[in-house]
Scaffold this active site. Structure first.
Site, PDB file in Angstrom:
ATOM      1  N   ARG A 172       0.829  -1.216   0.000  1.00 41.85           N
ATOM      2  CA  ARG A 172       0.000   0.000   0.000  1.00 41.85           C
ATOM      3  C   ARG A 172       0.867   1.272   0.000  1.00 41.85           C
ATOM      4  O   ARG A 172       0.506   2.279   0.605  1.00 41.85           O
ATOM      5  CB  ARG A 172      -0.951   0.031   1.214  1.00 41.85           C
ATOM      6  CG  ARG A 172      -1.971  -1.092   1.268  1.00 41.85           C
ATOM      7  CD  ARG A 172      -2.964  -0.992   0.124  1.00 41.85           C
ATOM      8  NE  ARG A 172      -4.107  -1.855   0.340  1.00 41.85           N
ATOM      9  CZ  ARG A 172      -4.175  -3.126  -0.029  1.00 41.85           C
ATOM     10  NH1 ARG A 172      -3.160  -3.682  -0.673  1.00 41.85           N
ATOM     11  NH2 ARG A 172      -5.252  -3.834   0.207  1.00 41.85           N
ATOM     12  N   SER A 246     -10.801  -1.145   3.519  1.00 39.07           N
ATOM     13  CA  SER A 246      -9.995  -1.286   4.737  1.00 39.07           C
ATOM     14  C   SER A 246      -9.597   0.105   5.233  1.00 39.07           C
ATOM     15  O   SER A 246      -9.023   0.887   4.467  1.00 39.07           O
ATOM     16  CB  SER A 246      -8.710  -2.058   4.446  1.00 39.07           C
ATOM     17  OG  SER A 246      -8.994  -3.326   3.942  1.00 39.07           O
ATOM     18  N   GLU A 342      -4.997   3.461   6.349  1.00 38.31           N
ATOM     19  CA  GLU A 342      -4.685   3.285   4.932  1.00 38.31           C
ATOM     20  C   GLU A 342      -5.347   4.409   4.144  1.00 38.31           C
ATOM     21  O   GLU A 342      -4.877   4.825   3.098  1.00 38.31           O
ATOM     22  CB  GLU A 342      -5.245   1.925   4.491  1.00 38.31           C
ATOM     23  CG  GLU A 342      -4.784   1.480   3.146  1.00 38.31           C
ATOM     24  CD  GLU A 342      -5.838   0.712   2.397  1.00 38.31           C
ATOM     25  OE1 GLU A 342      -6.593   1.353   1.633  1.00 38.31           O
ATOM     26  OE2 GLU A 342      -5.896  -0.512   2.557  1.00 38.31           O
TER      27      GLU A 342
END
Ligand code: EPU
Length: 346
Positions: A172, A246, A342
Site C-alpha cells: 500500500r 480497509s 490506509e
C-alpha cells in the site's frame, strides 16, 4: 502575441463533496472542476484559481475521509480512454487514462481474454489511484502487472515516465505517497497482461468459492466472478452504506513481539514475510478489542469485516475519525501495536 484559450474552464463554487467520496461525507469545497482532457489539465495549471488556492486531485474518492470543509479547489479526474499499445506472442501492453474506473478496466481486460487483473476485480476507485497505493487483493498487487506510468510534474509542467523500479512500490505504498507526495498528477498507466493467463487461485477462499459456484475450469473469467462474489459478501457496497474499504493497513511486527503475542493468543492469524517479520490482520486485532459490528452514533466497524469503518448515513468525518482513533488506541493498549490508517484523511 496573445494566446487564446482553448477551453473555458468551468469552476463551480461552494460544492458539496458528498457524491465524490465513497464514505458519503457531506463537506464542501470552495471550488470544484472536472478535467476531461490533458489540454484542459495544462490550461488549469496556469489558471489563477489553481495558482492561488490549495488544491486536491480526486479520482473515485474511495480512499478518502474528509473531516472538514476544503478551503480550496478540488479537481476531479475524468480522463478517459483505453488502448493496446504493443503486443508480442506472450503479452500485451494495455494503456489506460487515469480517470477510468478500475473495475471497468479489469472487466475489459477479461473480456479481451488477457490475464493479470482478475484477482483485482471490484476494487473501488480509478486507474490513477491504483499506483498511488499499489492496490492489492487476493494474492496480487498492482506492481505484479505494472509496466509504467506517465505523470505531470506539477512544478515543471513536464510529462515524466516512471517504470516499475522508479515507482518504489511497497505494501500500500509508492513514491507518490512518500518522497514525491503532492508533486505529480498521474495521467495514464500501462500494464503488461498475459495472452496465456497464469491463474493465481491459492489465496483464501477462491478455490472453495469456485467450487460452490460450480465452476470447474480455472479461467480468468471464473476467478474474477469468484472474487466479485467474495468481495460482495464480505465488504459493504459503498452505494448502500458509506465506507472506504480497509480503513487501516495490516501491521508488521518483529519475531520477538510475534512470539510473545502468539504464546498469549495462539489463535492469532499471521503471515511470515520475506524480511522475517510477521504481518498481522488488523481486522483480527480490532475484532479482539470488541469493535466488530459496534456502532457509535452514526458510524461503526462493519459487522462482517471489522477493518471496514462505515457511515450509517449522517456521520460527519470527524465522528469517523474519532472512532478510528479510539480503535487505534485500544489496539495499542491491548497488543502494543500501532495500526496506521490506509485511508487518506483531510
Ligand atoms: N479477520 C478477522 N475479523 C474480521 C475479518 C477478518 O479476524 O472481521 C481475519 C480473518 O480471519 C483473516 C484475516 O483477518 O485471517 C484476513 O482477512 P481478509 O482476508 O478479509 O483480508 P484483510 O487482511 O482484512 C486485505 C486487504 C483488502 C483485500 C483483502 C483480500 C489490507 C489493509 N486490506 O484485507 O483490501 O481486499 O486483504 O485480499 O491489506 C482495501 O485495501 O480497501 C481492501 C479491502
Amino acid at each position: 502575441m496573445q494566446f487564446c484559450k482553448l477551453f473555458m474552464l468551468h469552476f463551480q463554487e461552494n460544492v458539496s463533496l458528498k457524491a465524490y467520496n465513497t464514505f458519503g461525507i457531506d463537506v464542501k469545497t470552495s471550488y470544484f472542476i472536472e478535467i476531461n482532457s490533458e489540454t484542459m489539465l495544462f490550461e488549469l495549471l496556469s489558471d489563477e484559481i489553481y495558482l492561488s488556492h490549495a488544491y486536491m486531485f480526486i479520482g473515485g474518492g474511495s480512499n478518502l475521509l474528509f473531516t472538514k470543509d476544503f478551503d480550496g479547489l478540488v479537481i476531479k479526474n475524468n480522463l478517459k480512454g483505453i488502448t493496446i499499445d504493443e503486443q508480442d506472442d506472450e503479452s500485451i501492453l494495455l494503456n489506460s487514462q487515469s480517470g477510468e474506473v478500475w473495475h471497468e478496466l479489469v472487466l475489459k481486460s477479461i473480456s479481451l481474454g488477457y490475464g493479470g487483473l482478475e484477482n483485482l476485480s471490484l476494487i473501488p476507485g480509478t486507474v490513477g489511484a491504483a499506483p498511488m497505493q499499489n492496490i492489492g487483493a487476493y494474492g496480487v498487487e498492482l506492481k505484479d502487472v505494472f509496466h509504467s506510468l506517465k505523470a505531470v510534474n506539477l512544478k515543471t509542467k513536464e510529462i515524466e515516465t516512471f517504470n516499475l523500479e522508479q515507482c518504489r512500490f511497497g505494501y500500500r505504498e509508492s513514491i507518490f505517497k512518500k518522497e514525491a507526495k503532492g508533486q505529480y498528477f498521474i495521467l495514464s498507466v500501462t500494464l503488461r497482461l498475459l495472452k496465456h493467463p497464469k491463474i493465481n487461485a491459492s489465496y483464501g477462499a477462491i478455490l472453495t468459492t469456485l467450487d460452490e459456484m460450480g465452476f470447474r475450469d480455472l479461467t480468468i473469467q471464473n476467478v474474477s466472478k469468484a472474487i466479485i462474489k467474495i468481495r460482495s459478501t464480505k465488504l459493504p457496497d459503498p452505494k448502500q452504506i458509506g465506507n472506504a474499504g480497509s480503513f487501516f493497513k495490516n501491521p508488521e511486527i518483529d519475531e520477538d513481539q510475534y512470539q510473545t503475542l502468539k504464546s498469549e493468543y495462539p489463535q492469532m492469524p499471521s503471515y511470515l514475510l520475506e524480511n522475517a517479520n510477521y504481518k498481522i490482520p488488523a481486522a483480527w486485532l480490532i475484532e479482539q478489542c470488541g469493535w466488530k459490528g459496534k456502532r457509535i452514533g452514526n458510524c461503526g466497524s462493519h459487522q462482517d469485516q471489522a477493518l471496514v469503518l462505515v457511515n450509517y448515513g449522517n456521520a460527519n468525518g470527524s465522528e469517523v475519525y474519532s472512532l478510528a482513533m479510539d480503535i487505534q488506541k485500544s489496539v495499542k493498549e491491548k497488543f502494543n501495536i500501532l495500526i496506521q490508517p490506509e485511508v487518506n484523511i483531510y
